[in-house]
Design a protein around this motif. Structure first.
Motif, PDB file in Angstrom:
ATOM      1  N   THR A   1      24.767  21.633  -8.571  1.00  0.00           N
ATOM      2  CA  THR A   1      23.314  21.991  -8.431  1.00  0.00           C
ATOM      3  C   THR A   1      22.859  20.538  -8.300  1.00  0.00           C
ATOM      4  O   THR A   1      22.695  19.747  -9.282  1.00  0.00           O
ATOM      5  N   PHE A   2      21.821  20.266  -6.981  1.00  0.00           N
ATOM      6  CA  PHE A   2      21.090  18.883  -7.116  1.00  0.00           C
ATOM      7  C   PHE A   2      20.263  18.882  -8.266  1.00  0.00           C
ATOM      8  O   PHE A   2      19.384  19.499  -8.676  1.00  0.00           O
ATOM      9  N   CYS A   3      20.128  17.522  -8.967  1.00  0.00           N
ATOM     10  CA  CYS A   3      18.906  17.039  -9.974  1.00  0.00           C
ATOM     11  C   CYS A   3      18.950  15.367  -9.965  1.00  0.00           C
ATOM     12  O   CYS A   3      20.211  15.001  -9.986  1.00  0.00           O
ATOM     13  N   LEU A   4      17.745  14.986  -9.979  1.00  0.00           N
ATOM     14  CA  LEU A   4      17.919  13.619 -10.052  1.00  0.00           C
ATOM     15  C   LEU A   4      17.146  13.236 -11.417  1.00  0.00           C
ATOM     16  O   LEU A   4      15.965  13.746 -11.708  1.00  0.00           O
ATOM     17  N   PHE A   5      17.825  12.294 -12.165  1.00  0.00           N
ATOM     18  CA  PHE A   5      17.331  11.924 -13.721  1.00  0.00           C
ATOM     19  C   PHE A   5      17.470  10.418 -13.763  1.00  0.00           C
ATOM     20  O   PHE A   5      17.734   9.718 -12.865  1.00  0.00           O
ATOM     21  N   ASP A   6      17.011   9.987 -14.789  1.00  0.00           N
ATOM     22  CA  ASP A   6      16.907   8.756 -15.215  1.00  0.00           C
ATOM     23  C   ASP A   6      15.800   8.221 -14.322  1.00  0.00           C
ATOM     24  O   ASP A   6      16.079   7.271 -13.465  1.00  0.00           O
ATOM     25  N   TRP A   7      14.429   8.423 -14.785  1.00  0.00           N
ATOM     26  CA  TRP A   7      13.436   7.807 -13.845  1.00  0.00           C
ATOM     27  C   TRP A   7      12.695   6.665 -14.572  1.00  0.00           C
ATOM     28  O   TRP A   7      11.584   6.468 -14.291  1.00  0.00           O
ATOM     29  N   GLU A   8      13.318   5.886 -15.143  1.00  0.00           N
ATOM     30  CA  GLU A   8      13.049   4.771 -15.935  1.00  0.00           C
ATOM     31  C   GLU A   8      12.050   3.738 -15.175  1.00  0.00           C
ATOM     32  O   GLU A   8      11.049   2.925 -15.424  1.00  0.00           O
ATOM     33  N   ASP A   9      13.012   3.579 -13.922  1.00  0.00           N
ATOM     34  CA  ASP A   9      12.300   2.583 -12.922  1.00  0.00           C
ATOM     35  C   ASP A   9      11.514   3.035 -11.824  1.00  0.00           C
ATOM     36  O   ASP A   9      11.165   2.081 -10.888  1.00  0.00           O
ATOM     37  N   TRP A  10      11.150   4.119 -11.676  1.00  0.00           N
ATOM     38  CA  TRP A  10      10.384   4.597 -10.411  1.00  0.00           C
ATOM     39  C   TRP A  10       8.940   4.018 -10.337  1.00  0.00           C
ATOM     40  O   TRP A  10       8.436   3.688 -11.392  1.00  0.00           O
ATOM     41  N   GLY A  11       8.587   4.252  -8.861  1.00  0.00           N
ATOM     42  CA  GLY A  11       7.305   3.330  -8.784  1.00  0.00           C
ATOM     43  C   GLY A  11       7.488   2.945  -7.442  1.00  0.00           C
ATOM     44  O   GLY A  11       8.097   3.144  -6.646  1.00  0.00           O
ATOM     45  N   ASN A  12       6.241   2.308  -6.754  1.00  0.00           N
ATOM     46  CA  ASN A  12       6.020   1.967  -5.275  1.00  0.00           C
ATOM     47  C   ASN A  12       7.218   0.893  -5.091  1.00  0.00           C
ATOM     48  O   ASN A  12       7.377  -0.068  -5.795  1.00  0.00           O
ATOM     49  N   ALA A  13       7.665   0.978  -4.045  1.00  0.00           N
ATOM     50  CA  ALA A  13       8.766   0.302  -3.370  1.00  0.00           C
ATOM     51  C   ALA A  13       8.901   0.263  -1.831  1.00  0.00           C
ATOM     52  O   ALA A  13       8.145   1.183  -1.139  1.00  0.00           O
ATOM     53  N   PRO A  14       9.381  -0.544  -1.138  1.00  0.00           N
ATOM     54  CA  PRO A  14       9.398  -0.448   0.336  1.00  0.00           C
ATOM     55  C   PRO A  14      10.210   0.804   0.739  1.00  0.00           C
ATOM     56  O   PRO A  14      11.268   1.278   0.168  1.00  0.00           O
ATOM     57  N   ARG A  15       9.481   1.499   1.773  1.00  0.00           N
ATOM     58  CA  ARG A  15      10.174   2.729   2.403  1.00  0.00           C
ATOM     59  C   ARG A  15      11.705   2.245   2.512  1.00  0.00           C
ATOM     60  O   ARG A  15      12.171   1.334   3.143  1.00  0.00           O
ATOM     61  N   GLY A  16      12.459   3.392   2.159  1.00  0.00           N
ATOM     62  CA  GLY A  16      14.088   3.409   2.345  1.00  0.00           C
ATOM     63  C   GLY A  16      14.623   2.605   1.364  1.00  0.00           C
ATOM     64  O   GLY A  16      15.851   2.808   1.289  1.00  0.00           O
ATOM     65  N   LEU A  17      14.094   2.246  -0.031  1.00  0.00           N
ATOM     66  CA  LEU A  17      14.902   1.554  -0.933  1.00  0.00           C
ATOM     67  C   LEU A  17      15.789   2.733  -1.448  1.00  0.00           C
ATOM     68  O   LEU A  17      17.079   2.280  -1.637  1.00  0.00           O
ATOM     69  N   ASP A  18      15.314   3.912  -1.865  1.00  0.00           N
ATOM     70  CA  ASP A  18      16.224   4.684  -2.535  1.00  0.00           C
ATOM     71  C   ASP A  18      17.526   5.433  -1.368  1.00  0.00           C
ATOM     72  O   ASP A  18      18.769   5.194  -1.957  1.00  0.00           O
ATOM     73  N   SER A  19      17.257   5.489  -0.188  1.00  0.00           N
ATOM     74  CA  SER A  19      18.193   5.781   0.885  1.00  0.00           C
ATOM     75  C   SER A  19      19.306   4.725   0.963  1.00  0.00           C
ATOM     76  O   SER A  19      20.409   5.042   1.038  1.00  0.00           O
ATOM     77  N   ALA A  20      18.887   3.361   1.123  1.00  0.00           N
ATOM     78  CA  ALA A  20      19.667   2.194   1.139  1.00  0.00           C
ATOM     79  C   ALA A  20      20.520   1.930  -0.090  1.00  0.00           C
ATOM     80  O   ALA A  20      21.649   1.757  -0.019  1.00  0.00           O
TER      81      ALA A  20
END
Length: 285
Positions: free
Chosen positions: A197-216
């Motif tokens: 089951t998909f779940c995304l965790f460890d959100w300590e560093d989230w915030g605005n970033a250039p589009r595509g950072l997560d995908s890359a």
């Protein structure tokens, strides 16, 4: 017993004694930690509790705590349409012996196990349903709004950082200006997502970033498994085909190929090949 650590020495919580820290967390949150479930990482320690929740404890030096704070897991609770563990509460304190803060966040248990380590060497079995949930969460995240700034590796991502990082591995001669900034998880690797089951965790560093950072970032974590890297690329093609996505691909490749590159890293060749392609596209486009 936790030994005093000088501010100048790098600390790795995989080897540092943390008994006193965990005792304090138990007293403050009024839980018992199941010590047989403890997971130790470089800058965090986590464990299951006796009320079927999870507690993640992080150590961070004061210089790494920006004006926005370091309450990423807590502030991520307001994000909509994101599959993540529900946040329950926290405790934060200043270390009396050094310029360091400790933070323990309690969340609900994950619906599955982490897919693997940050960089995979074996292909995981992920269903189409998993990929759909993954895409839904990333697309929903990018459409939201925040004043937070993403801090991958605890460093705020800025235009200057993007330009500097890319230039460490690749010649200049093209514009590295980011056009679109949007919310990102900023630490999206295979150790921070679950399956089946998909779940995304460890959100300590989230915030605005250039589009595509997560995908890359996830693509870079997959390069040792070519079929997996290709699947990430196809699933997030709308990111990778954008100009910002190409910059973030170079940004990721630069971290793999730059001055700190390991000669035996299996990602070197595929990162180099992709970087050459992207460079050609940016320089001629």
């Amino acid at each position: 017993m936790t030994l005093p650590v000088s501010a100048g020495r790098a600390v790795d919580l995989r080897v540092e004694p943390v008994d006193e820290v965990l005792d304090r967390v138990e007293r403050s949150l009024q839980v018992r930690l199941a010590l047989e479930t403890v997971v130790r990482k470089r800058r965090s320690v986590g464990a299951r509790t006796d009320r079927d929740t999870w507690v993640r404890v992080e150590r961070r030096v004061l210089d790494k705590i920006s004006d926005q704070g370091w309450n990423g897991t807590e502030s991520a609770t307001r994000l909509k349409h994101i599959t993540q563990p529900a946040w329950q509460g926290c405790v934060v304190w200043r270390d009396p012996a050094e310029p360091v803060m400790w933070r323990a966040d309690e969340t609900e248990l994950l619906p599955g196990s982490p897919v693997g380590t940050a960089v995979l060497i074996n292909a995981p079995r992920l269903t189409d349903t998993w990929w759909q949930a993954f895409n839904d969460s990333l697309d929903a995240l990018a459409e939201q709004h925040t004043r937070r700034v993403a801090t991958p590796d605890t460093v705020a991502i800025t235009q200057a950082l993007v330009t500097e990082t890319i230039s460490t591995a690749f010649p200049s001669g093209f514009d590295t200006t980011v056009e679109r900034w949007a919310p990102a998880h900023a630490d999206l690797n295979w150790a921070n997502v679950t399956a089946p089951t998909f779940c995304l965790f460890d959100w300590e560093d989230w915030g605005n970033a250039p589009r595509g950072l997560d995908s890359a970032t996830l693509w870079g974590s997959s390069l040792a498994v070519p079929a997996l890297a290709d699947r990430v690329w196809q699933e997030r093609l709308h990111d990778f085909e954008s100009r910002d996505g190409k910059l973030m691909t170079l940004f990721t490749c630069a971290k793999i190929l730059g001055p700190g590159a390991h000669p035996e890293d299996p990602r070197l060749e595929p990162a180099c090949l992709r970087a050459e392609q992207i460079l050609s596209e940016l320089q001629t486009g």
